[in-house]
Design a protein around this motif. Structure first.
Motif, PDB file in Angstrom:
ATOM      1  N   UNK A   1       1.051  -1.266  -0.390  1.00 53.73           N
ATOM      2  CA  UNK A   1       0.248   0.084   0.305  1.00 53.73           C
ATOM      3  C   UNK A   1       0.849   0.895  -0.284  1.00 53.73           C
TER       4      UNK A   1
ATOM      5  N   UNK B   1       1.409   5.360  -0.394  1.00 50.08           N
ATOM      6  CA  UNK B   1       0.156   6.528  -0.433  1.00 50.08           C
ATOM      7  C   UNK B   1       1.540   7.583  -0.586  1.00 50.08           C
TER       8      UNK B   1
ATOM      9  N   UNK C   1      -3.156  14.179   3.815  1.00 54.03           N
ATOM     10  CA  UNK C   1      -2.921  12.887   3.075  1.00 54.03           C
ATOM     11  C   UNK C   1      -3.481  13.003   1.007  1.00 54.03           C
TER      12      UNK C   1
ATOM     13  N   UNK D   1      -3.019   7.548  -2.555  1.00 52.64           N
ATOM     14  CA  UNK D   1      -3.004   5.932  -2.501  1.00 52.64           C
ATOM     15  C   UNK D   1      -2.743   5.528  -3.643  1.00 52.64           C
TER      16      UNK D   1
ATOM     17  N   UNK E   1       2.738   0.934   3.346  1.00 52.26           N
ATOM     18  CA  UNK E   1       3.245  -0.231   4.652  1.00 52.26           C
ATOM     19  C   UNK E   1       3.283  -1.319   4.058  1.00 52.26           C
TER      20      UNK E   1
ATOM     21  N   UNK F   1       1.232  -3.402   4.789  1.00 53.58           N
ATOM     22  CA  UNK F   1      -0.833  -4.363   5.916  1.00 53.58           C
ATOM     23  C   UNK F   1      -0.826  -3.134   7.103  1.00 53.58           C
ATOM     24  N   UNK F   2      -2.600  -3.401   6.267  1.00 51.73           N
ATOM     25  CA  UNK F   2      -3.502  -1.979   6.508  1.00 51.73           C
ATOM     26  C   UNK F   2      -3.298  -2.137   8.471  1.00 51.73           C
ATOM     27  N   UNK F   3      -3.037  -1.061   8.871  1.00 49.40           N
ATOM     28  CA  UNK F   3      -2.705  -0.589  10.363  1.00 49.40           C
ATOM     29  C   UNK F   3      -1.278  -0.993  10.581  1.00 49.40           C
ATOM     30  N   UNK F   4      -0.490  -0.687   9.392  1.00 52.25           N
ATOM     31  CA  UNK F   4       1.040  -0.611  10.544  1.00 52.25           C
ATOM     32  C   UNK F   4       1.760   0.733   9.867  1.00 52.25           C
ATOM     33  N   UNK F   5       2.464   0.777  10.821  1.00 49.51           N
ATOM     34  CA  UNK F   5       3.115   2.293  10.637  1.00 49.51           C
ATOM     35  C   UNK F   5       3.538   2.746   9.114  1.00 49.51           C
ATOM     36  N   UNK F   6       3.548   3.960   8.807  1.00 49.56           N
ATOM     37  CA  UNK F   6       3.893   3.968   7.323  1.00 49.56           C
ATOM     38  C   UNK F   6       5.592   4.239   7.311  1.00 49.56           C
TER      39      UNK F   6
ATOM     40  N   UNK G   1       8.247   6.467   6.045  1.00 53.89           N
ATOM     41  CA  UNK G   1       8.239   7.228   4.325  1.00 53.89           C
ATOM     42  C   UNK G   1       9.789   7.921   4.045  1.00 53.89           C
ATOM     43  N   UNK G   2       9.723   8.036   3.044  1.00 55.07           N
ATOM     44  CA  UNK G   2      11.055   9.296   2.257  1.00 55.07           C
ATOM     45  C   UNK G   2      10.598  10.661   2.519  1.00 55.07           C
TER      46      UNK G   2
END
Lengths: 117, 112
Positions: B32, B34, B46, B49, B93, B95-100, B102-103
């Motif tokens: 996933x 974003x 946001x 995505x 990420x 899976x859904x719910x995990x922390x992102x 970032x670049x």
């Protein structure tokens, strides 16, 4: 709908002092995150809560950082004692957990800019 | 080691032209992706995505393209407007719910 609220917006302290940040997530969002953003970098996760339980704190410097979310709503992040390298923006985010395969859109607060002198 | 790379720290574009921001990732387990936009003294907002089961997602002037084989995604803004001037972060990420993750961000400047 109110967004993620954070306070204070700015904080200046001397090294070895302690500091605390507060976050109130979007109503109904079970998942809450604290990120640290150092100048010139992207946000990096410190800790993730699901309701009032810790999901991931693997990157939290536990000798000086602590966080809690006692009632599963608002949260506090504390640094004691602070070091010069803790100067950063501390961002709180929340999301509506939709289960595996669901969207993971996180909504961020404005952040707290910490300067450690 | 960076798992998400935005190799261009900055990009300058004229108003009305296309802005293309690029992002590379290393872990094929990411599913996933974003894009967030950040103005000074504000938190990231946001933008758009895309799930790994798609290769394109559009929302108005913003389109995100995903090339899984190259582990590359891009954000196209057409037409670019001065109000688009901000720092753009790519995030991902697994899976859904995990922390992102970032670049480092790309600063876009759109001149009129």
């Amino acid at each position: 709908e109110a967004g993620v609220a954070q306070s204070p917006r700015y904080k200046i302290i001397e090294k070895r002092q302690s500091v605390a940040f507060w976050c109130n997530p979007i109503s109904g969002h079970a998942t809450l995150y604290w990120y640290q953003q150092i100048l010139g970098q992207g946000p990096k996760l410190l800790i993730q809560f699901q309701n009032n339980g810790v999901v991931d704190d693997s990157q939290l410097p536990k000798d000086r950082f602590s966080a809690e979310r006692l009632k599963g709503v608002d949260s506090t992040l504390k640094i004691q004692p602070a070091k010069l390298e803790d100067s950063a923006v501390y961002l709180c985010a929340s999301s509506l957990f939709q289960g595996p395969g669901g969207k993971n859109i996180q909504y961020f607060g404005a952040g707290t800019r910490l300067s450690v002198l | 080691d960076q798992q998400v790379k935005q190799n261009s720290p900055s990009l300058s574009v004229q108003e009305g032209r296309i802005s293309i921001l690029n992002c590379d990732y290393t872990n094929s387990m990411f599913d996933y992706f974003l894009w967030y936009k950040k103005y000074p003294a504000e938190g990231p907002t946001f933008l758009i995505s895309i799930s790994s089961i798609k290769d394109k997602n559009e929302d108005g002037r913003f389109t995100v393209f995903l090339n899984k084989s190259a582990k590359h995604l891009s954000l196209h803004i057409v037409p670019s407007q001065p109000g688009d001037s901000a720092v753009y972060f790519c995030a991902t990420s697994n899976q859904a719910g995990t922390a992102l993750i970032f670049g480092k961000g790309t600063t876009l400047s759109v001149s009129s």
